[in-house]
Scaffold this motif. Sequence first.
Motif, PDB file in Angstrom:
ATOM      1  N   ILE A   1       0.832  -1.204   0.000  1.00  0.00           N
ATOM      2  CA  ILE A   1       0.000   0.000   0.000  1.00  0.00           C
ATOM      3  C   ILE A   1       0.870   1.260   0.000  1.00  0.00           C
ATOM      4  CG2 ILE A   1      -1.635   1.352   1.400  1.00  0.00           C
ATOM      5  CD1 ILE A   1      -2.881  -1.326   2.263  1.00  0.00           C
ATOM      6  N   GLN A   2       2.002   1.185   0.699  1.00  0.00           N
ATOM      7  CA  GLN A   2       2.891   2.345   0.808  1.00  0.00           C
ATOM      8  C   GLN A   2       3.848   2.471  -0.375  1.00  0.00           C
ATOM      9  OE1 GLN A   2       4.783   1.764   4.616  1.00  0.00           O
ATOM     10  NE2 GLN A   2       2.851   1.873   5.731  1.00  0.00           N
ATOM     11  N   SER A   3       3.794   1.529  -1.305  1.00  0.00           N
ATOM     12  CA  SER A   3       4.727   1.524  -2.431  1.00  0.00           C
ATOM     13  C   SER A   3       4.241   2.426  -3.565  1.00  0.00           C
ATOM     14  CB  SER A   3       4.908   0.097  -2.954  1.00  0.00           C
ATOM     15  OG  SER A   3       5.420  -0.744  -1.945  1.00  0.00           O
ATOM     16  N   ASP A   4       5.134   2.637  -4.534  1.00  0.00           N
ATOM     17  CA  ASP A   4       4.799   3.470  -5.691  1.00  0.00           C
ATOM     18  C   ASP A   4       3.893   2.721  -6.660  1.00  0.00           C
ATOM     19  OD1 ASP A   4       6.332   5.600  -4.781  1.00  0.00           O
ATOM     20  OD2 ASP A   4       8.146   4.887  -5.797  1.00  0.00           O
ATOM     21  N   SER A   5       3.277   3.456  -7.554  1.00  0.00           N
ATOM     22  CA  SER A   5       2.406   2.866  -8.578  1.00  0.00           C
ATOM     23  C   SER A   5       3.238   2.110  -9.605  1.00  0.00           C
ATOM     24  CB  SER A   5       1.601   3.953  -9.280  1.00  0.00           C
ATOM     25  OG  SER A   5       2.465   4.735 -10.109  1.00  0.00           O
ATOM     26  N   PHE A   6       2.554   1.292 -10.402  1.00  0.00           N
ATOM     27  CA  PHE A   6       3.226   0.584 -11.490  1.00  0.00           C
ATOM     28  C   PHE A   6       3.939   1.570 -12.415  1.00  0.00           C
ATOM     29  CE2 PHE A   6       2.946  -0.819 -15.963  1.00  0.00           C
ATOM     30  CZ  PHE A   6       3.830  -1.885 -15.908  1.00  0.00           C
ATOM     31  N   LEU A   7       3.316   2.704 -12.718  1.00  0.00           N
ATOM     32  CA  LEU A   7       3.915   3.684 -13.619  1.00  0.00           C
ATOM     33  C   LEU A   7       5.268   4.158 -13.100  1.00  0.00           C
ATOM     34  CD1 LEU A   7       0.802   5.940 -14.417  1.00  0.00           C
ATOM     35  CD2 LEU A   7       1.739   4.087 -15.814  1.00  0.00           C
ATOM     36  N   GLU A   8       5.315   4.532 -11.829  1.00  0.00           N
ATOM     37  CA  GLU A   8       6.566   5.036 -11.250  1.00  0.00           C
ATOM     38  C   GLU A   8       7.638   3.951 -11.204  1.00  0.00           C
ATOM     39  OE1 GLU A   8       5.170   8.171  -7.925  1.00  0.00           O
ATOM     40  OE2 GLU A   8       4.108   6.251  -7.892  1.00  0.00           O
ATOM     41  N   CYS A   9       7.240   2.748 -10.779  1.00  0.00           N
ATOM     42  CA  CYS A   9       8.203   1.652 -10.654  1.00  0.00           C
ATOM     43  C   CYS A   9       8.751   1.242 -12.013  1.00  0.00           C
ATOM     44  CB  CYS A   9       7.555   0.453  -9.972  1.00  0.00           C
ATOM     45  SG  CYS A   9       7.104   0.757  -8.251  1.00  0.00           S
ATOM     46  N   PHE A  10       7.878   1.144 -13.003  1.00  0.00           N
ATOM     47  CA  PHE A  10       8.338   0.674 -14.301  1.00  0.00           C
ATOM     48  C   PHE A  10       9.200   1.727 -14.993  1.00  0.00           C
ATOM     49  CE2 PHE A  10       8.124  -0.996 -18.639  1.00  0.00           C
ATOM     50  CZ  PHE A  10       8.442  -2.317 -18.372  1.00  0.00           C
ATOM     51  N   LYS A  11       8.913   2.985 -14.754  1.00  0.00           N
ATOM     52  CA  LYS A  11       9.749   4.056 -15.312  1.00  0.00           C
ATOM     53  C   LYS A  11      11.176   3.934 -14.767  1.00  0.00           C
ATOM     54  CE  LYS A  11       9.712   9.041 -16.112  1.00  0.00           C
ATOM     55  NZ  LYS A  11      11.115   9.291 -15.769  1.00  0.00           N
ATOM     56  N   GLU A  12      11.308   3.685 -13.472  1.00  0.00           N
ATOM     57  CA  GLU A  12      12.631   3.510 -12.868  1.00  0.00           C
ATOM     58  C   GLU A  12      13.308   2.248 -13.393  1.00  0.00           C
ATOM     59  OE1 GLU A  12      13.011   3.977  -8.626  1.00  0.00           O
ATOM     60  OE2 GLU A  12      11.255   5.290  -8.553  1.00  0.00           O
ATOM     61  N   PHE A  13      12.527   1.190 -13.573  1.00  0.00           N
ATOM     62  CA  PHE A  13      13.083  -0.067 -14.082  1.00  0.00           C
ATOM     63  C   PHE A  13      13.645   0.123 -15.493  1.00  0.00           C
ATOM     64  CE2 PHE A  13      12.220  -4.204 -16.323  1.00  0.00           C
ATOM     65  CZ  PHE A  13      13.237  -4.932 -15.718  1.00  0.00           C
ATOM     66  N   LEU A  14      12.913   0.827 -16.345  1.00  0.00           N
ATOM     67  CA  LEU A  14      13.390   1.078 -17.707  1.00  0.00           C
ATOM     68  C   LEU A  14      14.704   1.844 -17.700  1.00  0.00           C
ATOM     69  CD1 LEU A  14      10.475   2.053 -20.124  1.00  0.00           C
ATOM     70  CD2 LEU A  14      11.744  -0.081 -19.983  1.00  0.00           C
ATOM     71  N   SER A  15      14.814   2.819 -16.810  1.00  0.00           N
ATOM     72  CA  SER A  15      16.057   3.580 -16.714  1.00  0.00           C
ATOM     73  C   SER A  15      17.204   2.679 -16.283  1.00  0.00           C
ATOM     74  CB  SER A  15      15.893   4.740 -15.724  1.00  0.00           C
ATOM     75  OG  SER A  15      14.911   5.646 -16.180  1.00  0.00           O
ATOM     76  N   PHE A  16      16.920   1.767 -15.361  1.00  0.00           N
ATOM     77  CA  PHE A  16      17.940   0.830 -14.882  1.00  0.00           C
ATOM     78  C   PHE A  16      18.401  -0.103 -16.006  1.00  0.00           C
ATOM     79  CE2 PHE A  16      19.143  -3.282 -13.038  1.00  0.00           C
ATOM     80  CZ  PHE A  16      20.126  -2.889 -12.140  1.00  0.00           C
ATOM     81  N   CYS A  17      17.469  -0.510 -16.867  1.00  0.00           N
ATOM     82  CA  CYS A  17      17.759  -1.484 -17.931  1.00  0.00           C
ATOM     83  C   CYS A  17      18.449  -0.886 -19.147  1.00  0.00           C
ATOM     84  CB  CYS A  17      16.455  -2.118 -18.430  1.00  0.00           C
ATOM     85  SG  CYS A  17      15.596  -3.091 -17.215  1.00  0.00           S
ATOM     86  N   LYS A  18      18.515   0.418 -19.230  1.00  0.00           N
ATOM     87  CA  LYS A  18      18.977   1.083 -20.446  1.00  0.00           C
ATOM     88  C   LYS A  18      20.315   0.524 -20.916  1.00  0.00           C
ATOM     89  CE  LYS A  18      19.480   5.686 -22.457  1.00  0.00           C
ATOM     90  NZ  LYS A  18      19.422   7.143 -22.187  1.00  0.00           N
TER      91      LYS A  18
END
Length: 246
Positions: free
Chosen positions: A120-137
């Motif tokens: 419940i306290q975590s970020d939304s899918f949008l925020e998490c996946f945006k960070e994941f994409l940056s990590f995977c670049k």
Amino acid sequence: MLPIDLQILKYLFFEKPIYYYKIRPFINTDIHRELFIQLQEYDCLEVHNKSLLEIDYTIFDLETTGFIPEIGHEIISIGAIRMHGNRICDNETFYKLVNPIRPVTKQTLTLTGLKKEQLIQSDSFLECFKEFLSFCKGSVLVAHPAKFDMRFIQTMLKRWKLPPLNTPVIDSQKLAKFLYPNEKHQLDPLLKKFQIQRRTRHHALNDARMTAELYGHLLEDITSEKNRTFGELKILLSEKTKASNR
């Protein structure tokens, strides 16, 4: 748990409208637009002729609320670690919990060891996946099995009205099947085969780390006699899949 046919009916006639109603406030927000553009502009690496031992990889794992994203099952955590060739980059890791739209069952919480309050306290899918994409670049994605994880990602992106993720992927389970056709190819038997230290399972970062260690062994075996390229590997795995389906 309900039989699968009842789960489908429940989702289509009851849960799906609620799901889309809850997603609607996120659509066309700043974070949604940013992720939309990020996916559209995501660089598709030219790795076809590149040696497998010279490629940067992101080994990743997802924890989900079920096995069928098409009936509303969601991603609740993403774990990943980078590799350069067969070298694991211990200081380059990613781990995020995802706040799901639908309630998470007790079975899922027990399996993953996650707490409802954490999600419940975590970020939304949008925020998490945006960070994941940056990590995977700049890397090729690897998962075990990638078919499951990529299906979840593409279905979730479509559900959130986003473009698909266009990126090269290697399925380490398919590679294990190619290399060891007479052995079991699930993660646990392969961890035992290579005497890889077993960490707590169904934790996305732990599973990604163990998969990375496994992938290092697979790379050593597939390149032991010939330093293969990414393109050569994809052809080998494709031919193996076609032969299995005959």
